[in-house]
Write an enzyme that holds these catalytic residues in place. Structure first.
Site, PDB file in Angstrom:
ATOM      1  N   ASP A  21       0.825  -1.211   0.000  1.00 15.25           N
ATOM      2  CA  ASP A  21       0.000   0.000   0.000  1.00 15.25           C
ATOM      3  C   ASP A  21       0.854   1.253   0.000  1.00 15.25           C
ATOM      4  OD1 ASP A  21       0.769  -0.984   2.564  1.00 15.25           O
ATOM      5  OD2 ASP A  21      -0.493   0.516   3.504  1.00 15.25           O
ATOM      6  N   GLU A  50      -2.060  -2.113   8.197  1.00 14.99           N
ATOM      7  CA  GLU A  50      -1.673  -2.584   9.512  1.00 14.99           C
ATOM      8  C   GLU A  50      -2.241  -3.975   9.804  1.00 14.99           C
ATOM      9  OE1 GLU A  50      -1.995  -0.708  13.898  1.00 14.99           O
ATOM     10  OE2 GLU A  50      -1.595   0.589  12.196  1.00 14.99           O
TER      11      GLU A  50
END
Ligand SMILES: *[C@@H]1O[C@H](CO)[C@@H](O)[C@H](O)[C@H]1NC(C)=O
Ligand SMILES: [Zn+2]
Length: 592
Positions: A187, A254
């Site tokens: 990302d 995350e």
């Protein structure tokens, strides 16, 4: 997710890029220690920026220099020797030649440019995978990888973890050897739509201007991910078959990293990997030397929410202090009482300083003298600290920091605010803890809670008598339950660290056709932000946040990692490919 510590950089004032092969320019010995030091350290401590604003700093390291100033003393920071592949020496050399060719360079630029052209922005507070359409950017990226790296996909085993996380396994012929773990994130930091027209080249163009590759992710962290893939595709093309396994872990946010960490732990167990390399530091010119700074630790983290409530009412009959007024005073109190930082022996930042003292020729004399004595003399240690702390970034890296980053309160001008809150962000010193930060903040606000007659609750504990009448409440808490302890520190006296160091030196030398152990110093550093490695602690004690990006005289902040105009120097990217290739081959032959 985070980004490299020392991405490519350039001198903003001059607008010139350091030449890839160029030696660090030797700076004149600084006359004014304070200013010279600040400048040097700012460059060195390249602040890592990434999704979570990784700030990396370097620490220690040293090597025996023959041409450095005479007061350099190598024993403060012993350096590993260059490590070059032996068994696969010929293959390594011939790959090096391939990497030098124009044909390969064009291919590498296309590999990275193509990856940038598949936008993979990830945002805060996304909905679940499958529901929030913004996750759907990842499958096209996977398709791209499949097309760009056919041999990787026909040879390595790919498992998708938590839908978009990628784990590639390259089996080695000797299953008893702990695999090498290489990590990167897919990302990228979102591009602010308001700034699109401020980009020199469109943010997802992957444009190559002959010198730099432009676009979001070109540096953070697609250079790492594509650097790894390019290395492996090339190794496969040259017929290399690993003895030691290699595992790739590519997170996508995350949660992605968290699920990959869990998957790897379940599949391989604790301490199952030789070592782990993820995004992080690079190398830069510092005090007349070239210093590579693998981060061996990360600071801890906590967001502390400070909330004040009181009875509401009409503002025509106001109390002396509204919740907003009280909160303001609490925040002023925070800022007038910053955490005290101290440079403690054995910490990564201390080791880093020792390496500068041992190996950089232009470190101010007074500082070097103090650092040399600091191991034994408390006075010398304080003296060194005083000099080093003149650099604000250095000071910030050593201690626990605080930054008030959010505030809210009030709804209407004719109504007293019943509630006001703010969030104070802390990056916790590597030799401190989440509890120490909580205790610090709890104690800090105690007297003010009393002065304002507030019932005080800190981290779930009621600190004032439950039934004592109070005007209002003060509550401090972990804002989103995301507190994180400082990372375990990877040991620098381990053979794995020597393997990494020797690989850095071999890469640096081979790219520049240099010989010798002392062309680049390796000094440990830390990151003030967090990488995916925070979910990988159990997998190996040897975690290095490093991708060999050349920062020249600058820092990560110079090249748009968080903002507009992100780019990477093509030369930096070529050298990164060489680094990953050398690491894979050296790890293959490594025995502790
Ligand atoms: C605190 O506020 C309560 C409620 O208004 C009041 O009863 C009490 O006397 C106050 N205490 C002090 C010390 O001012
Ligand atoms: Zn990153």
């Amino acid at each position: 997710m985070s980004s490299p510590a020392f991405p490519p950089a350039y001198d903003e004032k001059k607008g010139e890029l350091p030449q890839p092969g160029a030696q660090a320019p030797v700076q004149k010995r600084t006359r004014c220690m304070g200013r010279g030091l600040v400048k040097g350290l700012v460059a060195v401590l390249a602040l890592l920026t990434c999704l979570h604003s990784l700030h990396i700093v370097n620490l220690h390291s040293c090597w025996v220099s023959h041409n450095a100033a005479s007061d350099v003393s190598a024993d403060l920071c012993p350096q590993a020797s260059v490590v070059v592949p032996q068994k696969n020496g010929e293959l390594w050399k011939s790959l090096g030649k391939t990497y030098d060719s124009d044909a390969f360079k064009a291919r590498a630029v296309e590999w990275l440019g193509g990856a940038v052209r598949v936008p993979t922005q990830s945002y805060d507070k996304m909905g679940p995978i499958g529901e929030d359409p913004r996750w759907e950017v990842f499958p096209p990226f996977h398709d791209y990888l499949l097309k760009a790296f056919p041999l990787v996909h026909s040879t390595l085993e790919l498992t998708k973890v938590n839908t978009h996380g990628l784990v590639y396994v390259w089996k080695g012929s000797d299953a008893s050897l702990k695999p090498l773990l290489l990590a990167a994130h897919q990302d990228v930091v979102p591009v602010n739509p308001d700034t699109v027209d401020k980009w020199a080249h469109p943010p997802f163009s992957g444009h190559f201007d002959g010198e730099r590759i432009w676009g979001r992710g070109s540096s953070d962290d697609k250079s790492g991910l594509i650097g790894i893939m390019s290395s492996i595709e090339s190794l496969l093309e040259s017929g290399f078959q690993p003895t030691r396994g290699v595992v790739l872990a590519f997170g996508f946010d995350e949660e992605g990293a968290q699920s990959i960490g869990k998957y790897l732990l379940e599949t391989y167990g604790e301490n199952a990997f030789l070592l782990l390399v993820d995004e992080g530091g690079g190398f830069a010119n510092q005090f007349g030397g070239v210093v590579a700074i693998p981060a061996i630790a990360e600071k801890g983290y906590i967001d502390v929410r400070v909330e004040v409530t009181s009875p509401g009412g009409h503002s025509s009959v106001p109390p002396s202090h509204t919740t907003i007024g009280i909160l303001s005073q609490l925040l002023v109190h925070f800022e007038s009482h910053p955490y005290e930082a101290s440079l403690n022996r054995g910490t990564p930042m201390y080791l880093y300083s020792q390496c500068l003292a041992a190996h950089t020729p232009d470190l101010p004399h007074k500082l070097r003298k103090a650092l040399k004595k600091a191991d034994k003399s408390d006075r010398a240690l304080k003296e060194a600290q005083k000099e080093l702390f003149k650099s604000k970034p250095f000071h910030a890296m050593v201690g626990t920091t605080q930054a008030i980053d959010l505030i809210e309160g009030g709804v209407k001008t004719n109504a007293l605010p019943e509630r006001a809150w703010a969030v104070v962000n802390h990056r916790i010193a590597t030799d401190s803890s989440v509890d120490a930060a909580k205790e610090h903040d709890t104690a800090l606000l105690k007297s003010l809670a009393q002065d304002f007659n507030l019932s005080y609750t800190a981290f779930g504990e009621q600190l004032t008598g439950k039934d004592a009448p109070a005007y209002g409440t003060l509550t401090i808490s972990d804002a989103w339950d995301t507190a994180l302890e400082p990372a375990p520190i990877s040991p620098v006296d381990a053979p794995e660290y020597a393997l990494l160091s020797g690989t850095i030196k071999a890469t640096y030398n081979s790219y520049r056709e240099l010989e010798g152990n002392d062309n680049i110093i390796v000094a440990p550093g830390i990151m003030s932000g967090n990488t995916d490695t925070r979910y990988y602690w159990a997998l190996t004690p040897h975690i290095y946040r490093y991708n060999h990006a050349n920062s020249g005289n600058g820092t990560a902040l110079d090249h748009g990692v968080h903002t507009i105009n992100e780019y990477i120097n093509a030369d930096t990217f070529y050298e990164m490919i060489r680094f990953f290739t050398t690491l894979i081959l050296n790890a293959d032959e490594f025995s502790a």
